[in-house]
Write a protein that holds these residues in place. Structure first.
Motif, PDB file in Angstrom:
ATOM      1  N   LEU A  98       2.103   2.355   2.301  1.00  0.00           N
ATOM      2  CA  LEU A  98       3.249   3.071   2.850  1.00  0.00           C
ATOM      3  C   LEU A  98       3.435   2.804   4.332  1.00  0.00           C
ATOM      4  O   LEU A  98       2.501   2.489   5.042  1.00  0.00           O
ATOM      5  CB  LEU A  98       3.044   4.581   2.653  1.00  0.00           C
ATOM      6  CG  LEU A  98       2.808   5.051   1.229  1.00  0.00           C
ATOM      7  CD1 LEU A  98       2.504   6.543   1.221  1.00  0.00           C
ATOM      8  CD2 LEU A  98       4.010   4.760   0.352  1.00  0.00           C
ATOM      9  N   PHE A  99       4.672   2.942   4.782  1.00  0.00           N
ATOM     10  CA  PHE A  99       4.897   3.091   6.202  1.00  0.00           C
ATOM     11  C   PHE A  99       4.155   4.339   6.627  1.00  0.00           C
ATOM     12  O   PHE A  99       4.162   5.351   5.916  1.00  0.00           O
ATOM     13  CB  PHE A  99       6.391   3.288   6.500  1.00  0.00           C
ATOM     14  CG  PHE A  99       7.180   2.027   6.411  1.00  0.00           C
ATOM     15  CD1 PHE A  99       7.020   1.030   7.366  1.00  0.00           C
ATOM     16  CD2 PHE A  99       8.101   1.824   5.395  1.00  0.00           C
ATOM     17  CE1 PHE A  99       7.754  -0.133   7.294  1.00  0.00           C
ATOM     18  CE2 PHE A  99       8.820   0.663   5.318  1.00  0.00           C
ATOM     19  CZ  PHE A  99       8.654  -0.315   6.267  1.00  0.00           C
ATOM     20  N   THR A 100       3.518   4.300   7.760  1.00  0.00           N
ATOM     21  CA  THR A 100       2.680   5.440   8.117  1.00  0.00           C
ATOM     22  C   THR A 100       3.499   6.706   8.325  1.00  0.00           C
ATOM     23  O   THR A 100       3.067   7.795   8.014  1.00  0.00           O
ATOM     24  CB  THR A 100       1.855   5.141   9.384  1.00  0.00           C
ATOM     25  OG1 THR A 100       2.717   4.562  10.361  1.00  0.00           O
ATOM     26  CG2 THR A 100       0.744   4.201   9.068  1.00  0.00           C
ATOM     27  N   ARG A 102       6.462   7.527   6.999  1.00  0.00           N
ATOM     28  CA  ARG A 102       7.209   8.018   5.850  1.00  0.00           C
ATOM     29  C   ARG A 102       6.517   7.597   4.566  1.00  0.00           C
ATOM     30  O   ARG A 102       5.817   6.615   4.537  1.00  0.00           O
ATOM     31  CB  ARG A 102       8.617   7.403   5.847  1.00  0.00           C
ATOM     32  CG  ARG A 102       9.357   7.665   7.132  1.00  0.00           C
ATOM     33  CD  ARG A 102      10.812   7.537   6.867  1.00  0.00           C
ATOM     34  NE  ARG A 102      11.501   8.774   7.044  1.00  0.00           N
ATOM     35  CZ  ARG A 102      12.456   9.201   6.216  1.00  0.00           C
ATOM     36  NH1 ARG A 102      12.756   8.506   5.146  1.00  0.00           N
ATOM     37  NH2 ARG A 102      13.083  10.316   6.465  1.00  0.00           N
ATOM     38  N   ILE A 104       7.284   5.947   2.184  1.00  0.00           N
ATOM     39  CA  ILE A 104       8.036   4.888   1.525  1.00  0.00           C
ATOM     40  C   ILE A 104       7.239   3.594   1.569  1.00  0.00           C
ATOM     41  O   ILE A 104       6.712   3.212   2.600  1.00  0.00           O
ATOM     42  CB  ILE A 104       9.393   4.682   2.227  1.00  0.00           C
ATOM     43  CG1 ILE A 104      10.275   5.916   2.013  1.00  0.00           C
ATOM     44  CG2 ILE A 104      10.076   3.428   1.732  1.00  0.00           C
ATOM     45  CD1 ILE A 104      11.597   5.822   2.717  1.00  0.00           C
ATOM     46  N   ARG A 106       6.244  -0.196   1.773  1.00  0.00           N
ATOM     47  CA  ARG A 106       6.798  -1.354   2.466  1.00  0.00           C
ATOM     48  C   ARG A 106       7.329  -2.346   1.458  1.00  0.00           C
ATOM     49  O   ARG A 106       6.715  -2.596   0.425  1.00  0.00           O
ATOM     50  CB  ARG A 106       5.711  -2.040   3.279  1.00  0.00           C
ATOM     51  CG  ARG A 106       5.118  -1.090   4.266  1.00  0.00           C
ATOM     52  CD  ARG A 106       4.104  -1.782   5.095  1.00  0.00           C
ATOM     53  NE  ARG A 106       3.211  -0.765   5.642  1.00  0.00           N
ATOM     54  CZ  ARG A 106       2.420  -0.950   6.663  1.00  0.00           C
ATOM     55  NH1 ARG A 106       2.395  -2.128   7.233  1.00  0.00           N
ATOM     56  NH2 ARG A 106       1.656  -0.005   7.094  1.00  0.00           N
ATOM     57  N   GLY A 107       8.424  -2.937   1.842  1.00  0.00           N
ATOM     58  CA  GLY A 107       9.089  -3.832   0.910  1.00  0.00           C
ATOM     59  C   GLY A 107       8.241  -4.979   0.427  1.00  0.00           C
ATOM     60  O   GLY A 107       8.342  -5.390  -0.721  1.00  0.00           O
ATOM     61  N   HIS A 108       7.378  -5.476   1.271  1.00  0.00           N
ATOM     62  CA  HIS A 108       6.709  -6.686   0.817  1.00  0.00           C
ATOM     63  C   HIS A 108       5.707  -6.459  -0.306  1.00  0.00           C
ATOM     64  O   HIS A 108       5.297  -7.401  -0.942  1.00  0.00           O
ATOM     65  CB  HIS A 108       6.094  -7.478   1.973  1.00  0.00           C
ATOM     66  CG  HIS A 108       5.422  -6.691   3.021  1.00  0.00           C
ATOM     67  ND1 HIS A 108       6.022  -6.384   4.225  1.00  0.00           N
ATOM     68  CD2 HIS A 108       4.197  -6.149   3.072  1.00  0.00           C
ATOM     69  CE1 HIS A 108       5.175  -5.695   4.962  1.00  0.00           C
ATOM     70  NE2 HIS A 108       4.072  -5.532   4.295  1.00  0.00           N
ATOM     71  N   PRO A 139      14.306   2.965  -2.356  1.00  0.00           N
ATOM     72  CA  PRO A 139      12.934   3.059  -1.854  1.00  0.00           C
ATOM     73  C   PRO A 139      11.979   3.569  -2.927  1.00  0.00           C
ATOM     74  O   PRO A 139      12.366   4.313  -3.819  1.00  0.00           O
ATOM     75  CB  PRO A 139      13.037   4.071  -0.713  1.00  0.00           C
ATOM     76  CG  PRO A 139      14.470   4.118  -0.349  1.00  0.00           C
ATOM     77  CD  PRO A 139      15.236   3.811  -1.591  1.00  0.00           C
TER      78      PRO A 139
ATOM     79  N   GLU B  73       2.240  -2.262  11.661  1.00  0.00           N
ATOM     80  CA  GLU B  73       3.268  -2.249  10.640  1.00  0.00           C
ATOM     81  C   GLU B  73       3.791  -3.677  10.518  1.00  0.00           C
ATOM     82  O   GLU B  73       4.498  -4.029   9.608  1.00  0.00           O
ATOM     83  CB  GLU B  73       4.421  -1.340  11.073  1.00  0.00           C
ATOM     84  CG  GLU B  73       3.973   0.074  11.397  1.00  0.00           C
ATOM     85  CD  GLU B  73       4.310   1.039  10.288  1.00  0.00           C
ATOM     86  OE1 GLU B  73       5.491   1.245  10.029  1.00  0.00           O
ATOM     87  OE2 GLU B  73       3.372   1.568   9.659  1.00  0.00           O
ATOM     88  N   PHE B 111       6.470 -14.260   3.720  1.00  0.00           N
ATOM     89  CA  PHE B 111       7.534 -13.277   3.506  1.00  0.00           C
ATOM     90  C   PHE B 111       7.251 -11.998   4.282  1.00  0.00           C
ATOM     91  O   PHE B 111       8.123 -11.461   4.963  1.00  0.00           O
ATOM     92  CB  PHE B 111       7.668 -12.971   2.018  1.00  0.00           C
ATOM     93  CG  PHE B 111       8.722 -11.946   1.714  1.00  0.00           C
ATOM     94  CD1 PHE B 111      10.039 -12.319   1.530  1.00  0.00           C
ATOM     95  CD2 PHE B 111       8.390 -10.601   1.629  1.00  0.00           C
ATOM     96  CE1 PHE B 111      11.016 -11.376   1.264  1.00  0.00           C
ATOM     97  CE2 PHE B 111       9.356  -9.648   1.371  1.00  0.00           C
ATOM     98  CZ  PHE B 111      10.673 -10.035   1.190  1.00  0.00           C
ATOM     99  N   SER B 112       6.010 -11.535   4.201  1.00  0.00           N
ATOM    100  CA  SER B 112       5.659 -10.274   4.852  1.00  0.00           C
ATOM    101  C   SER B 112       5.812 -10.367   6.364  1.00  0.00           C
ATOM    102  O   SER B 112       6.301  -9.447   7.016  1.00  0.00           O
ATOM    103  CB  SER B 112       4.213  -9.894   4.520  1.00  0.00           C
ATOM    104  OG  SER B 112       4.070  -9.707   3.134  1.00  0.00           O
ATOM    105  N   ASN B 115       9.585 -10.425   7.022  1.00  0.00           N
ATOM    106  CA  ASN B 115      10.195  -9.149   6.677  1.00  0.00           C
ATOM    107  C   ASN B 115       9.833  -8.058   7.690  1.00  0.00           C
ATOM    108  O   ASN B 115      10.691  -7.300   8.151  1.00  0.00           O
ATOM    109  CB  ASN B 115       9.743  -8.740   5.272  1.00  0.00           C
ATOM    110  CG  ASN B 115      10.442  -7.497   4.758  1.00  0.00           C
ATOM    111  OD1 ASN B 115      11.625  -7.294   5.038  1.00  0.00           O
ATOM    112  ND2 ASN B 115       9.717  -6.679   4.025  1.00  0.00           N
TER     113      ASN B 115
END
Lengths: 187, 187
Positions: A98-100, A102, A104, A106-108, A139, B73, B111-112, B115
């Motif tokens: 997760l993003f710290t 939120r 959610i 991370r996309g990768h 998300p 991040e 990619f990461s 991104n």
DNA sequence: AGTTAATTAGTACGTGCTACCAATGAGCAG
DNA sequence: CTGCTCATTGGTAGCACGTACTAATTAACT
């Protein structure tokens, strides 16, 4: 001057060990400005093991992870695979993805799951991603399980076009098309 | 019955520790069928440290990795950033990013890197990738340093179009366009 | 002043070593 | 067979970093 509360010292203890795992009790005693016995009582109270045990646990955890990674070229757990045709994998979103700020993911991680699944399907010694089109639909949050399904759409020579759709329950959260290039071992 | 050669015993020692790092000298002695002193002489000869030091090293390595991931991040090291405009980062390819069989980095590291750089540029509390077009130009191998440069091409409302180009020296290895959606904190 | 919780001091013991030194054994050249 | 050498073993002293326990001291508060 009032004595510092035990609670706040406990916090400082946790904090110090968070910054440096390898502090001995005597170093902690100096740092916190208390005796070594107090440090030991504090550790007991909040259930922090001794230096060697802490070290051991971290090392063991790392070995577990390293094995998991080098054992799995695939991100997520492969649940189904027909070489050259289709496959699927599932990935549970854990805190470290997760993003710290939120909850959610991370996309990768979604990309990695899809990409590694696409590569797994291609029946070749080595397969490299040449191009990808990726769409994040919504998300993904902590605890959700992402099921990715992939199918080969077209093969032209060594180039495979693969579509991956990732869902949480029946909800599409991610989709992508990958062009994967298969190379023979000499490549 | 000829005595086993020292060399072959050394091999067995290495093997045993490879399978289980946490063996004490006395356990090793039992396993190898020699005295504890012999085990210690053997360790000295081939430069294997004692149990605690081995454990310590593994744990320390893990902390390095955990920090790299949770502290950033960003995948790679941010070298330049102008919010809302452009940025760059560099990433050195290490062994743990490779396919085990070949010295080629897995695509999702590139990619990461790209991104996370794209997301960093967007000046918003939370930014999510909505869509990506990705092109892998050539494989990247061990030890190479990948420099990614990103620039904002267009902004429409909360949607940012960002182009990222990754190079090894002057060689373009990867390029991508990301649509990043900025969300305010309430989102 | 008396009680209680917190802190400190100190000792015995345990593990897993390092750093030694001495004894034993096995293989081999002269 | 004798002497030499390398490998192996046995044993001791000491160290780092603890646990487990007992006892004394201090601070704080009714």
């Amino acid at each position: 001057m009032a004595r510092e509360s035990k609670e706040s010292r406990h916090d400082r203890l946790r904090q110090a060990l968070n910054e440096d795992l390898f502090l001995t009790d005597s170093e902690l005693a100096r740092l916190l400005g208390v005796s070594i016995q107090t440090v030991r009582l504090d550790r007991m109270e909040i259930g922090i093991p001794e230096l060697r045990e802490r070290t051991r646990q971290v090392a063991a955890e790392r070995l577990r992870q390293v094995r998991a990674i080098s054992g799995a070229e695939i991100v997520g757990e492969l649940t189904h695979l027909v070489l050259g045709r289709e496959g699927s994998s599932s990935l549970r979103i854990t805190d470290d993805m997760l993003f710290t700020k939120r909850a959610i993911a991370r996309g990768h991680y979604l990309f990695s799951q899809a990409n590694s699944l696409a590569i797994a399907i291609v029946d070749a010694p080595v397969a490299l991603t040449g191009l990808a089109r990726v769409r994040y639909r919504r998300p993904v949050t902590r605890g959700e399980q992402v099921d990715a399904r992939a199918e080969v759409l077209r093969v032209v020579g060594s180039r495979h076009l693969i579509r991956v759709v990732s869902q949480v329950n029946e909800d599409v959260v991610f989709s992508a098309k990958f062009y994967i290039v298969a190379k023979d071992d000499a490549g």
